[in-house]
Design a protein around this motif. Structure first.
Motif, PDB file in Angstrom:
ATOM      1  N   THR A  99     -22.118 -21.207   7.104  1.00 44.98           N
ATOM      2  CA  THR A  99     -20.759 -21.208   6.550  1.00 44.98           C
ATOM      3  C   THR A  99     -20.119 -19.820   6.572  1.00 44.98           C
ATOM      4  OG1 THR A  99     -21.415 -20.765   4.231  1.00 44.98           O
ATOM      5  CG2 THR A  99     -21.437 -23.068   4.967  1.00 44.98           C
ATOM      6  N   ILE A 102     -16.147 -18.844   7.506  1.00 43.90           N
ATOM      7  CA  ILE A 102     -15.202 -18.459   6.455  1.00 43.90           C
ATOM      8  C   ILE A 102     -14.588 -17.092   6.742  1.00 43.90           C
ATOM      9  CG2 ILE A 102     -15.019 -17.800   4.017  1.00 43.90           C
ATOM     10  CD1 ILE A 102     -17.188 -19.954   3.472  1.00 43.90           C
ATOM     11  N   ARG A 131     -19.970 -22.494  13.767  1.00 44.77           N
ATOM     12  CA  ARG A 131     -19.143 -23.685  13.589  1.00 44.77           C
ATOM     13  C   ARG A 131     -19.844 -24.909  14.185  1.00 44.77           C
ATOM     14  NH1 ARG A 131     -14.595 -21.229  13.692  1.00 44.77           N
ATOM     15  NH2 ARG A 131     -14.719 -20.833  15.921  1.00 44.77           N
ATOM     16  N   LEU A 144     -22.751 -25.678  11.767  1.00 45.41           N
ATOM     17  CA  LEU A 144     -22.234 -26.215  10.507  1.00 45.41           C
ATOM     18  C   LEU A 144     -21.824 -27.674  10.672  1.00 45.41           C
ATOM     19  CD1 LEU A 144     -21.166 -25.930   7.596  1.00 45.41           C
ATOM     20  CD2 LEU A 144     -19.029 -25.039   8.570  1.00 45.41           C
ATOM     21  N   PRO A 158     -23.082 -24.714  -0.495  1.00 47.71           N
ATOM     22  CA  PRO A 158     -22.470 -24.212   0.739  1.00 47.71           C
ATOM     23  C   PRO A 158     -21.153 -24.923   1.078  1.00 47.71           C
ATOM     24  CG  PRO A 158     -24.809 -24.619   1.053  1.00 47.71           C
ATOM     25  CD  PRO A 158     -24.425 -25.258  -0.244  1.00 47.71           C
ATOM     26  N   VAL A 159     -21.079 -26.237   0.801  1.00 47.09           N
ATOM     27  CA  VAL A 159     -19.830 -26.962   1.060  1.00 47.09           C
ATOM     28  C   VAL A 159     -18.754 -26.464   0.098  1.00 47.09           C
ATOM     29  CG1 VAL A 159     -18.768 -29.239   1.294  1.00 47.09           C
ATOM     30  CG2 VAL A 159     -21.200 -28.950   1.825  1.00 47.09           C
ATOM     31  N   LEU A 178     -17.159 -23.327   1.297  1.00 47.06           N
ATOM     32  CA  LEU A 178     -16.184 -23.517   2.372  1.00 47.06           C
ATOM     33  C   LEU A 178     -14.755 -23.594   1.841  1.00 47.06           C
ATOM     34  CD1 LEU A 178     -18.003 -26.158   4.622  1.00 47.06           C
ATOM     35  CD2 LEU A 178     -17.584 -23.765   5.209  1.00 47.06           C
ATOM     36  N   ALA A 200     -11.950 -23.742   7.261  1.00 48.23           N
ATOM     37  CA  ALA A 200     -13.407 -23.921   7.194  1.00 48.23           C
ATOM     38  C   ALA A 200     -13.738 -25.197   6.419  1.00 48.23           C
ATOM     39  CB  ALA A 200     -14.054 -22.709   6.526  1.00 48.23           C
TER      40      ALA A 200
END
Length: 311
Positions: A114, A118, A154, A157, A189-190, A193, A199
Motif C-alpha cells: 500500500t 499512497i 499496485r 495490492l 492496510p485497507v 489506503l 489508492a
C-alpha cells in the motif's frame, strides 16, 4: 458487584497517533474485546522525548504500557491483550495458526504494497521532515523515492485484495462467521489506503471487501479516554515492573536470565534496546532497564521479527 479475577484488567495505556495503521489494528482488537484503554498521542516523527524513556530507543508505534512494563511491536501487544482478556476470542474455531499467519502476511506483504501506491500521489505534499525521518528508519534509504515502485506495488495490492474479496464472498469475516485477528490485521492496510482517494479506489472495486471493510470500520475503538504523555511517564515512575523472571531452559541459544542483550527489529527502524534478560520464552524476549528518571522498566518484544544479540 465484584469482578471475577479473570475480568479484572489493569489500566491499559496505548502510545499511538491517530493516523497510525498499526495502531488501528490494536484499536479494533480493543473494540472487539470491549477493553477500556487510555490513549497517549505521540509524535509521528522523531524526536519522541516522552516515549523513548519508556522504550529505551525503540521508536515505532504503537507501544502498550501497563505500569512499568512496556510492550513494543503489535506482535507482542496482541499476545498481552489476549492474555489479559481471552474472551471474546480473536481465534474463533481454534484457528490460531491461520490467524497468526495472516497477521504476519498482512504486516509484511499486504501493508507494504500500500505504501508506494499512497505516496505516489501524496509524496509532493509530505513534509521534508517526514521523508527524512522515514529514510532514517529504512537505514538510509530514500523514502522519497518509494513512489518509483508504485506500478509493481499496485499490481500486487490488487492481487492481494482480490484474494481477500474471494474469501469474503463466502463468509462475513476472513476466518468464518466471527471477527478474528485476521480481520484486524488485514483491515489496517485497507484503512491506510483511505489516506489517498485513488489508492482507496483500488479497494473500492471489490464489493465483498468493501462490505467487510464497512463492518469492521463500524466497530469503533471501544472505551477510550485520552492521557497526557507526562501522566503516562508518572505512572511508570510510580510503578514497579510486574514481570516475573521466566527463562526457558530449552532455549536453543542457551540464553540465560541476567544476560545483557540488545533487541532490534529485523525489518526497519533498527534502533536497538539494551537491557538484562528477564523473560525468554518461545514467543517473547523481555529485558529490564534502569532509567534514571523512571526507575526500572521492563520492555517486552516478540521473537518473531526481532534480532537478539549480546551487548
Amino acid at each position: 458487584m465484584l469482578l471475577a479475577p479473570e475480568e479484572i484488567v489493569p489500566e491499559i495505556i496505548l502510545h499511538q497517533y491517530v493516523s497510525s495503521p498499526f495502531s488501528e489494528k490494536i484499536r479494533k482488537i480493543f473494540a472487539h474485546k470491549k477493553i477500556a484503554w487510555r490513549s497517549v498521542e505521540q509524535p509521528v516523527i522523531m524526536p519522541k522525548p516522552r516515549l523513548v524513556p519508556l522504550t529505551g530507543g525503540y521508536r515505532r508505534i504503537p507501544v502498550l504500557q501497563i505500569g512499568a512494563d512496556v510492550w513494543c511491536d503489535t506482535g507482542i501487544i496482541i499476545r498481552k491483550i489476549d492474555e489479559l482478556k481471552p474472551e471474546p476470542t480473536i481465534y474463533p474455531g481454534g484457528l490460531t495458526a491461520a490467524a497468526d499467519t495472516m497477521n504476519q502476511w498482512a504486516d509484511r506483504r499486504l501493508f507494504w504494497s500500500t505504501t508506494p501506491v499512497i505516496f505516489e500521489k501524496l509524496g509532493a505534499q509530505v513534509p521534508k521532515a517526514f521523508i527524512e525521518d522515514r529514510s532514517r528508519m529504512m537505514q538510509g534509504a530514500d523514502f522519497g523515492a518509494i513512489a518509483r515502485s508504485a506500478p509493481d506495488s499496485r499490481n500486487q495490492l490488487r492481487a492481494f485484495l482480490e484474494i481477500l474479496d474471494r474469501q469474503l464472498a463466502l463468509s462475513p469475516f476472513l476466518l468464518g462467521d466471527s471477527f478474528s485477528l485476521a480481520d484486524a490485521a488485514c483491515f489496517h492496510p485497507v484503512w491506510f489506503l483511505r489516506a489517498e482517494p485513488s489508492a482507496f479506489g483500488i479497494a473500492q472495486k471489490f464489493a465483498n471487501l468493501m462490505r467487510w471493510f464497512e463492518r469492521i470500520d463500524a466497530m469503533g475503538y471501544g472505551d477510550v479516554s485520552a492521557m497526557d504523555p507526562d501522566e503516562a511517564l508518572k505512572v511508570a515512575k510510580n510503578s514497579s515492573p510486574a514481570t516475573a523472571e521466566n527463562v526457558d531452559s530449552r532455549d536453543p541459544n542457551q540464553l540465560e536470565a541476567g544476560t545483557r542483550v540488545a533487541v532490534t527489529p529485523d525489518d526497519y527502524a533498527f534502533d536497538p534496546v539494551t537491557g538484562r534478560v528477564v523473560v525468554s520464552t518461545i514467543h517473547e524476549i523481555a529485558i529490564e532497564r534502569d532509567v534514571p528518571e523512571l526507575g526500572r522498566i521492563v520492555n517486552h518484544f516478540p521473537k518473531i521479527g526481532f534480532r537478539i544479540a549480546a551487548a
